[in-house]
Enzyme design. Sequence first.
Site, PDB file in Angstrom:
ATOM      1  N   ARG A   1      10.912   5.776   4.739  1.00  9.37           N
ATOM      2  CA  ARG A   1      11.127   7.224   4.816  1.00  9.37           C
ATOM      3  C   ARG A   1      11.742   7.632   6.153  1.00  9.37           C
ATOM      4  NH1 ARG A   1       5.223   8.932   2.918  1.00  9.37           N
ATOM      5  NH2 ARG A   1       5.886  10.984   3.687  1.00  9.37           N
TER       6      ARG A   1
ATOM      7  N   TYR B   1      12.932  -0.853  -2.330  1.00  9.69           N
ATOM      8  CA  TYR B   1      12.543   0.544  -2.463  1.00  9.69           C
ATOM      9  C   TYR B   1      13.776   1.382  -2.786  1.00  9.69           C
ATOM     10  CZ  TYR B   1       7.841   0.004  -0.461  1.00  9.69           C
ATOM     11  OH  TYR B   1       6.532  -0.326  -0.240  1.00  9.69           O
TER      12      TYR B   1
ATOM     13  N   ASP C   1       1.950   5.084  -0.166  1.00  5.92           N
ATOM     14  CA  ASP C   1       1.293   6.292   0.330  1.00  5.92           C
ATOM     15  C   ASP C   1       1.101   7.342  -0.764  1.00  5.92           C
ATOM     16  OD1 ASP C   1       1.142   5.449   2.963  1.00  5.92           O
ATOM     17  OD2 ASP C   1       3.134   6.224   3.449  1.00  5.92           O
TER      18      ASP C   1
ATOM     19  N   ARG D   1       0.849  -1.189   0.000  1.00  2.00           N
ATOM     20  CA  ARG D   1       0.000   0.000   0.000  1.00  2.00           C
ATOM     21  C   ARG D   1       0.878   1.230   0.000  1.00  2.00           C
ATOM     22  NH1 ARG D   1      -3.591  -1.485   5.060  1.00  2.00           N
ATOM     23  NH2 ARG D   1      -4.050  -3.624   4.429  1.00  2.00           N
TER      24      ARG D   1
END
Lengths: 247, 247
Positions: free
Chosen positions: B200, B113, B56, B54
């Site tokens: 992050r 990522y 953001d 999911r």
Amino acid sequence: MAALVRYKLTIAYDGTAYCGWQRQPPPVPTVQRALEKAVGEIVSHPVTVAGSSRTDTGVHAQGQVAAMEVQSHLEAPRLRQAINSRLPPDILIRELIPAPPEFDITRAVRKRYRYLIWCGRDRPVFYRHFVYHFRRDVNLAAMRQACHLLEGTHDFIALRGRADERLTTVRTIYHCDVHVRGPLLIFAVEGNGFLYHMVRTMVGSVLEVGCGHWPPERIAEILKSRDRRQAGPCVPATGLCLQWIRF
Amino acid sequence: MAALVRYKLTIAYDGTAYCGWQRQPPPVPTVQRALEKAVGEIVSHPVTVAGSSRTDTGVHAQGQVAAMEVQSHLEAPRLRQAINSRLPPDILIRELIPAPPEFDITRAVRKRYRYLIWCGRDRPVFYRHFVYHFRRDVNLAAMRQACHLLEGTHDFIALRGRADERLTTVRTIYHCDVHVRGPLLIFAVEGNGFLYHMVRTMVGSVLEVGCGHWPPERIAEILKSRDRRQAGPCVPATGLCLQWIRF
């Protein structure tokens, strides 16, 4: 009261959201208008930011050059920062310096444009505003031959989109070439000036050669014909970027 | 009548215009909703496109993976083309294949990522939707040391943005590193799973080390503390991209 100082600006912009460089009546968004608004907020007098190249709707720039005369107590680096902080995120003044006395915005001697052609099978998701998606296989050697035939001093009237106020249609192309980087074809051209839609019509013609519709020699015939209908299509604005201008 | 077939999709998207992956009530634009709408137009029955991650708001993907069950007479390549032609230009199905019987969207074993940090002096004009502009000088060696301390199996609760339904906060990071390419710092991390805002917050913590606020060893202390307040800030979504997922 601060003296009136003439500045030379080097400007980068993502042209996606703009109807080109040149100021038009509100509410048409143009790069020139956005710059004049931001500068006007700093110096509190009306300002004209005169650009060297009138880029079209959707065309980008890494190095547009412009001139302006302003009254400000700010030194050049602080003035640059102040204007940049008021510009939208898709426009940036990369350099702002007091213009040398001999600097004349209308006397560019050499400009470089780049045109990006995306040859991937699929649509470009991340580069979609900066490339033209061309789906056919191309013959790179033939394209390079076509590019080289565009070099030199020629009458480019056959590659001009429409008549404008420029008196002569003769231009000198110092360099024209294309190379591959991953899924991209990078077309680069340097010349002493360009007519309306000339770079995009050069690319459209070179791509006709690339996909085998025309032999490379056709480029010389197009120039000789002085007939717009002989040239290839004007490819979309998205792929085009004004890289630099020398004076 | 065509049989119900389960497909595995690999999807790329520019997340700038979306409130993340997950479907939300209209009119909130999400990637899942855009996909379900496009697929629904082709197969003319309601469809659920179940994603593995999911992402953001504002986060991008090169290789999101999803599953769906549809009834269609189209073969997979034609089905992919048909859906792609109905998707907005910022979403693309890169691959669509019949799902192997053992394929389970909830059982990813490894994800990668990437986070892009723009270290140029000026705002990034062309990359502005895909990077985080970080204005301070950084110590690359210290950042790499910090990255390596994040590798291994740890309780990452201190790097979690907020509680969610996931039962355990232990994850294994197989690889975490940062390197330089021109004005960009490229942070890359691979693990068996990630908590909410974890990548992050990893980047935010590593940047605290990079600009000298913390010694690299602080990373180990943060993990040990199990306290979110010890970690660095959650950096903006723009820089983040889900690169691939393995099952």
